[in-house]
Write a protein that holds these residues in place. Structure first.
Motif, PDB file in Angstrom:
ATOM      1  N   THR A 110       0.832  -1.623  -0.744  1.00 38.20           N
ATOM      2  CA  THR A 110      -0.483  -0.300  -0.172  1.00 38.20           C
ATOM      3  C   THR A 110       0.824   1.082   0.061  1.00 38.20           C
ATOM      4  OG1 THR A 110       0.064  -0.248   2.378  1.00 38.20           O
ATOM      5  CG2 THR A 110      -2.034  -0.890   0.732  1.00 38.20           C
ATOM      6  N   PRO A 113       3.615   1.294  -3.815  1.00 39.02           N
ATOM      7  CA  PRO A 113       2.960  -0.087  -4.685  1.00 39.02           C
ATOM      8  C   PRO A 113       3.007  -0.284  -6.195  1.00 39.02           C
ATOM      9  CG  PRO A 113       0.920   1.964  -4.399  1.00 39.02           C
ATOM     10  CD  PRO A 113       2.365   2.119  -3.228  1.00 39.02           C
ATOM     11  N   ALA A 138       2.537  -3.921  -5.772  1.00 34.66           N
ATOM     12  CA  ALA A 138       0.362  -3.726  -6.020  1.00 34.66           C
ATOM     13  C   ALA A 138       0.041  -5.517  -6.926  1.00 34.66           C
ATOM     14  CB  ALA A 138       0.577  -2.538  -6.695  1.00 34.66           C
ATOM     15  N   GLU A 277      -9.128  -8.587  -2.530  1.00 30.13           N
ATOM     16  CA  GLU A 277      -8.255  -8.445  -0.673  1.00 30.13           C
ATOM     17  C   GLU A 277      -7.684  -9.552  -1.138  1.00 30.13           C
ATOM     18  OE1 GLU A 277      -7.495  -5.255   1.084  1.00 30.13           O
ATOM     19  OE2 GLU A 277      -8.213  -4.690  -1.147  1.00 30.13           O
TER      20      GLU A 277
END
Ligand code: AAE
Length: 699
Positions: A110, A113, A138, A277
């Motif tokens: 986060t 990324p 990411a 996720e």
């Protein structure tokens, strides 16, 4: 940041950090002093404190490294660890903690990324120039999520085993991360293990799912793996529920056999298509994370189970605290997924560094990896003593051919790094570089002693004992002896597989745990015996006392840094076929070569009365070992002897014979312990001959 020092006072001093006070280790020392009101003045003070106050040390490290998860309180009723416990007690660590190893590896996705997390490279093969593949933080997170969901759909859950067999590719990293994210247990085999080697590993752990690459590249050629699958599947007592094929090499280099396509799934088709996720299953510190295999001197490879909390916390200690690796680093280690250095490399992700995977021979073109350093901006380059030795012979003028401007550290493991290779690196490769020889191994999946950015480098020495490990020798300071660890440590394995509670018969569990105890504990003091023969040197300026590696203290062989037990060879030769060809008894030991940087496997054979070991038989022995094990297992020399020394109870004696052929006097062996001591003289003579032959070869 640092410079080479050459002082009149200590000619062995090769490099010293220019600003040791800014190293993570020293900042941590200052932090400990201020938070715990201590006055630790040096690394030696810090190391002693970290061993005598292990709860405080490992707990402070958790905070310093910002581990994601719940640590739990350290109190007298529930301590981080029972400080009185010995390694043989194998205590619980962080009993209240809750964490997930993979969540911590992916923690930069986060905040950074777009940073590159993984670079995958490979040597060229035939006309194929493999592209360099870059995966951002990411993208890595998304891939792990997709594999995680597919694993779940395949019914894989906490405690199930997930196996990977094949190349050093990004899919191996993703499978490892996804497996850990759901609390399943990862295990892998390198492509260079023969099919028997893979079977005897997977048979022990019964994976629910196996991932296999269609092949690997080595030495400029492709080695297809899929043709070996039918043998694997028909031999495993419990074949996996699913078999997923990763088309890692172009199909023209490694085709999928027609009849196999029915039983396998293609990686791309198997992967979940959503980009959701990742759900991390937080679990206790002492939950198993992966099973590594290491050959002992007897029996099947040891299936060593490691604990997730120990693997996480200690890898941060190793990479970040001792190594100062962070988000600006590009970190390479030459390995395959079949060696613990794969986990060692992958766990660099938690520091935010980019990790670099490479598949292929490290030497087909000796300039290749040096060019890669410049091309990718590698800052930490990990390799083996054997590779450095080969480079010193075949590509000595490295420094004049490559810029190496980004390179800060060269790490070496696999076997002892002899003094002349320290000189080679500082004279011919780069002056301003930390050359860190590191040692530990599969048994702990970590490093007991190694690189330290806060300390100087001395010729031939490993820089320091690592924080939190109460290392010593069984002989005391300044004397050669066996490497021991006196107090419990969090990367001690949970045991050998199968552990209790995973549905295996109790008798198998007990046998495995008994073997675990027998492998590392020799006395009733509960001390960990590591199997390495070392000398701990006295502290000198800028250094807390280093370690000299002197070899293995057991019969384990270590050619080219690949460890295996003599049984890997015996089990190929002890059968009706070789008996009918006249092989009566065998003994295998390692001869130190290349100034101690490598080992050559010597196989001694006693033939039946009237039979001779001829070239045809030697060739057959080599071919059989190569196909059952691997090319690395093939002995460098096979010699006929008149007798094989045996103990009074009829056991072969590898360790004393290894000492003899490496030059120890015959008086070092107590003849009363042998059934046939008269045969020793022949080994003394053969040893002299072998050493002379090596000297002439090396000149
Ligand atoms: C760190 C190591 O010790 C690696 C090995 O040689 O197995």
């Amino acid at each position: 940041m640092s410079k080479r020092e050459s002082t009149d006072s200590d000619p062995d001093l090769l490099w010293t950090p220019s600003d040791p006070a800014s190293s993570q280790t020293d900042l941590f020392r200052q932090h400990i002093n201020s938070t715990l009101r201590l006055s630790l003045h040096s690394y030696q003070d810090l190391w002693e404190w970290s061993c005598s106050h292990r709860s405080d040390f490992w707990s402070s490290l958790w905070d310093w490294e910002h581990v994601i998860g719940t640590k739990g309180q350290s109190s007298t009723t529930i301590p981080i660890v029972d400080e009185s416990a010995t390694p043989a007690d194998n205590p619980v660590w962080f009993p209240e903690a809750d964490l997930n190893w993979a969540e911590n590896q992916l923690r930069h996705h986060t905040s950074r990324p777009d940073d590159i997390a993984v670079i995958q490279t490979s040597e060229p093969c035939g006309g194929w120039s493999p592209p360099v593949r870059r995966i951002t933080q990411a993208q890595l997170y998304i891939l792990v999520g997709r594999v995680q969901r597919s694993l779940r759909k395949a019914g894989v859950g906490k405690g199930d085993r997930v196996a990977f067999w094949g190349g050093n590719c990004s899919e191996a990293v993703v499978v490892l991360l996804a497996t850990s994210s759901i609390g399943a247990i990862f295990s892998s085999a390198a492509a260079d293990f023969g099919v028997d080697g893979v079977i005897e590993r997977l048979e022990q752990i019964r994976p629910k799912i196996i991932f296999v690459t269609n092949g690997v590249v080595y030495g400029g050629t492709a080695r297809p793996l899929l043709p070996l699958l039918p043998t694997l599947l028909s031999t495993l007592t419990k074949p996996p529920d699913r078999l997923v094929v990763i088309l890692h090499l172009p199909e023209e280099l490694a085709r999928v056999p027609q009849d196999l396509a029915r039983d396998t799934e293609d990686w791309n088709g198997w992967l979940d298509q959503e980009e959701g996720e990742v759900e991390f299953l937080r679990m206790g510190f002492n939950e198993p994370i992966w099973i590594l295999f290491s050959s002992g001197t007897t029996g099947r490879p040891k299936a060593i189970v490691h604990r997730q909390g120990g693997m996480l916390l200690d890898s941060l200690r190793e990479h970040h605290l001792a190594g100062d690796i962070g988000p600006r680093d590009v970190y390479f280690y030459y390995t395959t997924p079949g060696w613990m250095m794969f986990q060692y490399l992958v766990s660099g992700l938690a520091t935010g560094a980019t990790i670099v995977l490479y598949e292929g021979s490290p030497l087909k073109s000796p300039s290749f990896l040096w060019s890669l350093i410049d091309e990718l901006g590698i800052t930490v380059f990990g390799t083996s003593a054997k590779w450095i030795e080969q480079i010193s012979k075949h590509y000595p003028d490295v420094g004049s051919k490559h810029s190496l401007s980004t390179l800060k550290q060269i790490l070496s493991t696999g076997s002892p790094l002899p003094p002349h290779l320290f000189d080679f690196v500082y004279e011919k490769v780069k002056k301003d570089v930390l050359l860190g020889s590191v040692t530990g191994g599969t048994d702990i999946c970590s490093v007991f002693a190694g690189r330290n950015t806060s300390l100087s480098v001395y010729r031939g020495e490993i820089q320091s004992r690592m924080l939190g490990f109460a290392l010593d020798t069984d002989t005391g300071p300044d004397l050669p002896g066996e490497l021991i660890c006196n107090r419990a440590f969090p990367v001690e394995p949970l045991g050998f597989w199968p552990l209790r509670g995973h549905g295996f018969p109790e008798s198998e569990v007990e046998t495995a745990q008994k073997r675990f105890k027998e492998s590392y504990f020799k006395d009733d003091k509960g001390i960990w015996y590591h199997g390495d023969y070392v000398q701990i040197t006295r502290p000198r300026s800028g250094n807390a006392g280093g370690i000299l590696m002197l070899g293995r203290s057991d019969g384990v062989l270590n050619p080219g840094g690949i460890r295996f037990g003599p049984t890997d060879i015996y089990s190929v030769l002890e059968n009706e076929e070789f008996a009918s060809l006249g092989v009566e008894e065998t003994l295998v030991v390692g001869l130190m070569v290349e100034g101690g940087a490598d080992e050559k496997v010597i196989l001694f054979i006693k033939m039946r009365e009237g039979r001779e070991l001829d070239e045809t038989l030697i060739k057959k022995i080599k071919t059989s070992i190569r196909s059952a094990r691997s090319a690395r297992h093939v002995p460098g020399k096979i010699l006929q002897v008149s007798d094989i020394p045996l103990t009074l109870t009829g056991k072969r004696v590898e360790v004393p014979i290894r000492k003899l052929i490496n030059g120890a006097p015959v008086q070092s062996i107590n003849p009363a312990t042998l059934r046939n001591p008269d045969c020793l003289a022949e080994y003394v003579r053969l040893g002299e001959h072998l050493r002379r032959e090596e000297e002439n070869r090396e000149v």
